[in-house]
Each structure stands twice: as C-alpha cells, then as structure tokens.
Design a protein around this motif. Sequence first.
Motif, PDB file in Angstrom:
ATOM      1  N   LEU A  29       0.565  -1.043  -0.178  1.00 33.35           N
ATOM      2  CA  LEU A  29      -0.113   0.057   0.231  1.00 33.35           C
ATOM      3  C   LEU A  29       0.844   1.371   0.151  1.00 33.35           C
ATOM      4  N   LEU A  30       1.928   1.182   0.575  1.00 37.09           N
ATOM      5  CA  LEU A  30       2.906   2.384   1.126  1.00 37.09           C
ATOM      6  C   LEU A  30       3.416   2.829   0.231  1.00 37.09           C
ATOM      7  N   LYS A  31       3.482   1.639  -1.160  1.00 43.47           N
ATOM      8  CA  LYS A  31       4.313   1.444  -2.413  1.00 43.47           C
ATOM      9  C   LYS A  31       3.506   2.435  -2.996  1.00 43.47           C
ATOM     10  N   LYS A  32       2.227   2.185  -3.123  1.00 41.67           N
ATOM     11  CA  LYS A  32       1.800   2.202  -3.980  1.00 41.67           C
ATOM     12  C   LYS A  32       0.692   4.169  -4.585  1.00 41.67           C
ATOM     13  N   SER A  33       0.543   4.037  -6.010  1.00 34.25           N
ATOM     14  CA  SER A  33       0.647   6.082  -5.609  1.00 34.25           C
ATOM     15  C   SER A  33      -0.684   6.408  -5.500  1.00 34.25           C
ATOM     16  N   LEU A  34      -1.676   5.930  -5.276  1.00 29.26           N
ATOM     17  CA  LEU A  34      -3.206   5.840  -5.016  1.00 29.26           C
ATOM     18  C   LEU A  34      -3.302   6.729  -3.956  1.00 29.26           C
ATOM     19  N   TYR A  35      -2.859   5.015  -3.022  1.00 26.86           N
ATOM     20  CA  TYR A  35      -3.196   4.903  -1.563  1.00 26.86           C
ATOM     21  C   TYR A  35      -1.896   6.153  -0.858  1.00 26.86           C
ATOM     22  N   ILE A  36      -1.345   6.760  -1.310  1.00 27.10           N
ATOM     23  CA  ILE A  36      -0.426   7.543  -1.256  1.00 27.10           C
ATOM     24  C   ILE A  36      -0.971   8.983  -1.378  1.00 27.10           C
ATOM     25  N   THR A  37      -1.527   9.756  -2.850  1.00 27.36           N
ATOM     26  CA  THR A  37      -2.481  10.486  -3.214  1.00 27.36           C
ATOM     27  C   THR A  37      -4.328  10.552  -2.056  1.00 27.36           C
ATOM     28  N   SER A  38      -4.309   9.104  -1.949  1.00 25.88           N
ATOM     29  CA  SER A  38      -5.092   9.391  -0.926  1.00 25.88           C
ATOM     30  C   SER A  38      -5.724   9.760   0.286  1.00 25.88           C
ATOM     31  N   PHE A  39      -4.023   9.623   0.931  1.00 24.81           N
ATOM     32  CA  PHE A  39      -3.693  10.306   2.265  1.00 24.81           C
ATOM     33  C   PHE A  39      -3.238  11.773   3.091  1.00 24.81           C
ATOM     34  N   LEU A  40      -2.911  12.016   1.533  1.00 22.41           N
ATOM     35  CA  LEU A  40      -2.355  13.126   1.494  1.00 22.41           C
ATOM     36  C   LEU A  40      -3.443  14.222   1.412  1.00 22.41           C
ATOM     37  N   ASN A  41      -5.101  13.435   0.608  1.00 20.14           N
ATOM     38  CA  ASN A  41      -6.497  13.994   0.101  1.00 20.14           C
ATOM     39  C   ASN A  41      -6.620  14.438   1.673  1.00 20.14           C
ATOM     40  N   VAL A  42      -6.935  13.505   2.682  1.00 21.13           N
ATOM     41  CA  VAL A  42      -7.797  13.018   4.258  1.00 21.13           C
ATOM     42  C   VAL A  42      -6.688  13.736   4.690  1.00 21.13           C
ATOM     43  N   LEU A  43      -5.474  14.363   4.692  1.00 22.18           N
ATOM     44  CA  LEU A  43      -4.745  15.436   5.527  1.00 22.18           C
ATOM     45  C   LEU A  43      -4.730  16.631   4.963  1.00 22.18           C
ATOM     46  N   LYS A  44      -4.985  16.875   3.713  1.00 22.49           N
ATOM     47  CA  LYS A  44      -5.423  17.869   3.589  1.00 22.49           C
ATOM     48  C   LYS A  44      -6.843  18.774   4.746  1.00 22.49           C
TER      49      LYS A  44
END
Length: 304
Positions: free
Chosen positions: A60-75
Amino acid sequence: MKKGERRMIIAFVLPVVIVYLIFYLYPTIRTVYMSFFKTGALSSAASTWNFVGFDNYTTLLKKSLYITSFLNVLKILIIGGIIVFTIALYFAVIMQEKFRGRNFLKAVIYLPNIITPIALVVMWTQYIFSSNFGLLKKIFTALGLERLADIPWTNPQYSFWAMLIAFCFGSVGYYMIIYMAAMEQIPRDYYECASLEGANKMKQFWGITLPLLKETTKTCLIFWAGGAINFFTWSRVFSANPLNEGTLVPASYMYTLAFGSAHAVGSGSLEVGQATAIGVMLTLCILAVYAIVYKVFGKEKYEY
C-alpha cells in the motif's frame, strides 16, 4: 454493596458487554488479523487465507493511489479544519449579540447538517459548480470575472477543492452550535468587568472567550479528526469515478479494494487483505491525532 444490587448491575451491564464483544471487539480483532493475509473475499474461510505478513502494508505504501488518498485526507483534516473552526467561531461570536434575524441566520447556517450528504453533493455539483448554469459561473460572469467563471470545478483538476468547499459549507453549522452552547455558559460578568477595564471586543475574545472554550475546542477537534480521517460518503458520490485522484480518500479506496472494480487492483480479484490494512492504519491515525490533541491541550482546565 448488597448481593441483590450486584446482581441487578450485572443483569443490566452483561447484555451491553456481550453486544460489544460480538459486534465491535471481535470484528476489530478479525480485521487486524486479516490484514496480515492475502484473501479475495471478506466472507472466505480463514483456512483459505494466505499469510503474507506486512506485505499488505508495504504494498500500500508503494501505491501512488494510496499515497494520494492519504494526502487528500490530511488536507481535509488540516486545511478543512482551519476553515471550519475559523468560520464556526466567527459566527458563534456574532450570534452572541442580539439582532434582528439572528434566529433565522442561525437556522440557515445549521440547515446543511440536516440534509443528507448525497443531496448536498447534487446541489453543489449540479447547481453551484456546474460549468453551464452553476451559481458560481453566473456570479463571476455578472462581475466580469471571466477566468473565474470558466473554472471547471467538477473536473479532476479542481475536484478536490470543490469537494472541500462543499464539505466545509456543510460542517460549519454543527460546530457553530457547539461553540454557541459553550459561550452561553460563560458568565456575562466577565465581559462587563473587561469592558470597565477598557478591553474592546477583540481583547475580550482572546482573553476571555477563547481560553474558556479550550475544553470545547478539544472535543470539537476530536469529532473533526474522526470525521475527516473516516471521510467516505462525500468522496464516494462527489465523483462518478471512485478512483478519481482529486476525491479519493483512504476509506473510499478501502471500500474499492474490498468490494469495488477490478481496475482498482489491476486484476479481476479483490484485495481484501490490503483493504483491512487500510482500516488498521486509519485507526492508528485516529489514535495518533487523539494523542496529539490531548498532548497539546493538556489537562489544565479553566473554571467559569
């Protein structure tokens, strides 16, 4: 404690404990356990699971989609929180003054909270953000701001900010009411004394109101963190594409991996193990935010 009282307490508490163990604790333990396995369905027998250890997490930590989703929720958590609490506090302070139309304005601001998110999404996407006849387009066109009028808010490029604006709009009223209830508990004598000492409204806010709202703010932040990290409904219905990077959040991505399209996982099978790993990480994130909030606000309480 008398023997009869002890039995009565056990009789009342035991059903709650049993329900908690069956419907909360067991699913939680099973989810954590399942996150270390590769499996294709939530209902599959444990004997069919393939143990992979922490591979679900590292993948998961290597998937760009998951990283993007996590950054979205952080914002959403940080930027959205700043917007919502600033506006909610502003309106709560204004509502402490008696003026004509106060109750009507309060009802209008709170109204979005009694409307379902799906209805709010339809209102924003079809009647406010629409590139053809949306309210924003008409307002900017009337003001001669053609560049702003031509912004395609529902396109992937702007979809996150459009969703965030709509979500904040629907959240302000809830926190405004909480702050208003807390402010009404502050004795008016404090403000009268401050006025006699020459303190203006701004000094009274920073010196009296805000410090006495410390516990209320801590509670509101906990509510907001839980809602932001578990952000799901708005993400799911704001865009027709569940994997739109502008509106994707971990909870929505988790749902897609567990039940959704083959496009999400790159094959015809589901990735339930990775979905449960997302659930575990979201829980850890919530616990971390709670710990930070309690650490920042401390245990000191101001007395009215």
